[in-house]
Design an enzyme around this catalytic site. Structure first.
Site, PDB file in Angstrom:
ATOM      1  N   ASP A 101       0.813  -1.223   0.000  1.00 13.88           N
ATOM      2  CA  ASP A 101       0.000   0.000   0.000  1.00 13.88           C
ATOM      3  C   ASP A 101       0.845   1.271   0.000  1.00 13.88           C
ATOM      4  OD1 ASP A 101      -2.590  -0.968  -0.203  1.00 13.88           O
ATOM      5  OD2 ASP A 101      -2.890  -1.135   1.964  1.00 13.88           O
ATOM      6  N   ARG A 126       0.472  -1.578   7.564  1.00 14.76           N
ATOM      7  CA  ARG A 126       0.974  -0.374   6.906  1.00 14.76           C
ATOM      8  C   ARG A 126       1.932   0.437   7.786  1.00 14.76           C
ATOM      9  NH1 ARG A 126      -2.963   3.206   3.387  1.00 14.76           N
ATOM     10  NH2 ARG A 126      -0.889   3.756   2.627  1.00 14.76           N
ATOM     11  N   ARG A 172     -10.323   5.706  10.468  1.00 14.78           N
ATOM     12  CA  ARG A 172      -8.860   5.626  10.524  1.00 14.78           C
ATOM     13  C   ARG A 172      -8.290   6.659  11.512  1.00 14.78           C
ATOM     14  NH1 ARG A 172      -6.696   2.874   6.003  1.00 14.78           N
ATOM     15  NH2 ARG A 172      -8.150   1.208   5.480  1.00 14.78           N
ATOM     16  N   HIS A 201     -11.897   6.975   4.346  1.00 14.26           N
ATOM     17  CA  HIS A 201     -10.991   8.128   4.439  1.00 14.26           C
ATOM     18  C   HIS A 201     -11.746   9.354   3.914  1.00 14.26           C
ATOM     19  CE1 HIS A 201      -6.746   6.048   4.187  1.00 14.26           C
ATOM     20  NE2 HIS A 201      -6.959   6.488   5.410  1.00 14.26           N
ATOM     21  N   CYS A 301      -5.243   9.295  -3.584  1.00 18.65           N
ATOM     22  CA  CYS A 301      -4.508   8.430  -2.644  1.00 18.65           C
ATOM     23  C   CYS A 301      -3.041   8.288  -3.048  1.00 18.65           C
ATOM     24  CB  CYS A 301      -5.123   7.035  -2.599  1.00 18.65           C
ATOM     25  SG  CYS A 301      -6.816   6.976  -2.035  1.00 18.65           S
TER      26      CYS A 301
HETATM   27  N1  ARG Z   1      -5.494  -0.043   0.892  1.00 22.02           N
HETATM   28  C1  ARG Z   1      -5.248   1.251   1.431  1.00 22.02           C
HETATM   29  C2  ARG Z   1      -5.803   1.342   2.837  1.00 22.02           C
HETATM   30  O1  ARG Z   1      -6.865   0.839   3.069  1.00 22.02           O
HETATM   31  C3  ARG Z   1      -5.856   2.304   0.562  1.00 22.02           C
HETATM   32  C4  ARG Z   1      -5.514   3.689   0.996  1.00 22.02           C
HETATM   33  C5  ARG Z   1      -6.072   4.704   0.087  1.00 22.02           C
HETATM   34  N2  ARG Z   1      -5.554   5.984   0.374  1.00 22.02           N
HETATM   35  C6  ARG Z   1      -6.294   7.091   0.544  1.00 22.02           C
HETATM   36  N3  ARG Z   1      -5.670   8.228   0.666  1.00 22.02           N
HETATM   37  N4  ARG Z   1      -7.590   7.035   0.643  1.00 22.02           N
HETATM   38  O2  ARG Z   1      -5.199   1.892   3.711  1.00 22.02           O
END
Ligand code: ARG
Length: 308
Positions: A101, A126, A172, A201, A301
């Site tokens: 990612d 991550r 998040r 997000h 992203c």
């Molecule tokens: N797979 C990543 C996650 O879930 C995707 C992140 C996408 N980034 C964003 N800025 N929305 O963390």
């Protein structure tokens, strides 16, 4: 007013044949929005050389569905080429094997006026990305780099409008990270609550189309269904002129777009949103992001903005 729709500037300059009445030029819709002025940007991006979907931390990610990494790289290169054709500068950070990612650069830092607030990821998969980006900043001359103590997924949840930092929470970024952002970056923060796990997000639910200036408020687009009722009415009060995206716009990650104040780079499937943007004086630049969308990501992203 730059060479915007120069040929189309006035509806008709021809006076009616039978009278001597002076006919004043009538602005067309394009002229009414000719103030959409692009500014050149600097972005940090990370090639998806090691991109896969091997874990699932949002509803878009299905590890049983195949991902074409070579196609992801090609789509990413096309995104870079789009930015460069618009006059923007793209910096690169080396991808790291085992961090699939890491392509989502927006999650690893918020940079305003040369100050950097790094990231702290919610998902352990991550976590290591944050330090790779921190080191990139230090190696590239940034002196004011602060790392958050609370979960903070950077521009994934923090969106600069030119006057305030819109800050998402719900899935998040920790609400306590919003106060940390205000201290670290010295900008006012407005908290917004996300309620739909598909829009985990802020940057998949809201985009700043043009930043606030002394003369004008910021102009944004968002999908109301992604937000709590209280946040929706707060957004209505703050941005009564916002472009409201439909569920279909949001569902192809059309709001995960990047605007330079005039040119808006967005997912090709977001045709309704693209038409709305055009009607508001913007120029949409559709891109194919099919592979990165399998991870829940789009153009924004992949793109961290380096401001100052
Ligand atoms: N797979 C990543 C996650 O879930 C995707 C992140 C996408 N980034 C964003 N800025 N929305 O963390």
């Amino acid at each position: 007013m730059k060479e915007v729709n120069g040929v189309n500037r006035f509806r008709s300059m021809t006076p009616p044949a039978s009278t001597a009445t002076l006919v004043l030029p009538v602005p067309t819709a394009a002229v009414a929005h000719a103030e959409r002025v692009p500014t050149t940007r600097r972005y940090l991006m990370c090639e998806p050389r090691h991109f896969t979907v091997e874990y699932s931390i949002n509803p878009w990610m299905d590890p049983t569905r195949p991902v074409d990494t070579a196609l992801a790289v090609a789509q990413w290169n096309a995104l870079v080429a789009t930015y460069e054709s618009l006059g923007h500068r793209v910096e690169r950070i080396d991808p790291v094997d085992g961090l699939p990612d890491m392509v989502f650069a927006a999650n690893s830092g918020t940079v305003i006026g040369g100050r950097v607030l790094g990231a702290r990821f919610r998902a352990p998969q991550r976590a290591a990305e944050a330090d790779h980006y921190r080191r990139w900043f230090l190696d590239h001359g940034y002196r004011d780099v602060v790392m958050p103590t609370r979960v903070n997924e950077a521009e994934g949840d923090l969106t600069w409008t030119g006057e305030v930092l819109l800050a998402g929470t719900g899935f998040r970024t920790d609400p306590a990270a919003h106060a940390e952002a205000q201290e670290a970056l010295g900008v006012p923060v407005v908290s917004l609550s996300l309620v739909d796990p598909a829009y985990y997000h802020l940057d998949v639910a809201l985009v700043v189309l043009s930043e606030a200036t002394r003369a004008r408020p910021a102009h944004i687009a968002y999908y109301p269904g992604a937000f709590s009722p209280g946040t929706r009415s707060a957004l209505r009060r703050l941005y009564p002129d916002a472009v409201l995206a439909t569920e279909a716009d949001a569902a192809c990650l059309g709001l995960n777009a990047v605007s330079d104040g005039r040119n808006v780079v967005l997912a090709a499937e977001a045709t309704h949103l693209a038409a709305e943007l055009e009607a508001h004086g913007y120029t949409p630049h559709p891109v194919d992001i099919s592979e990165l969308r399998k991870s829940g990501g789009g153009p924004k992203c992949c793109t961290m903005e380096l401001r100052g």
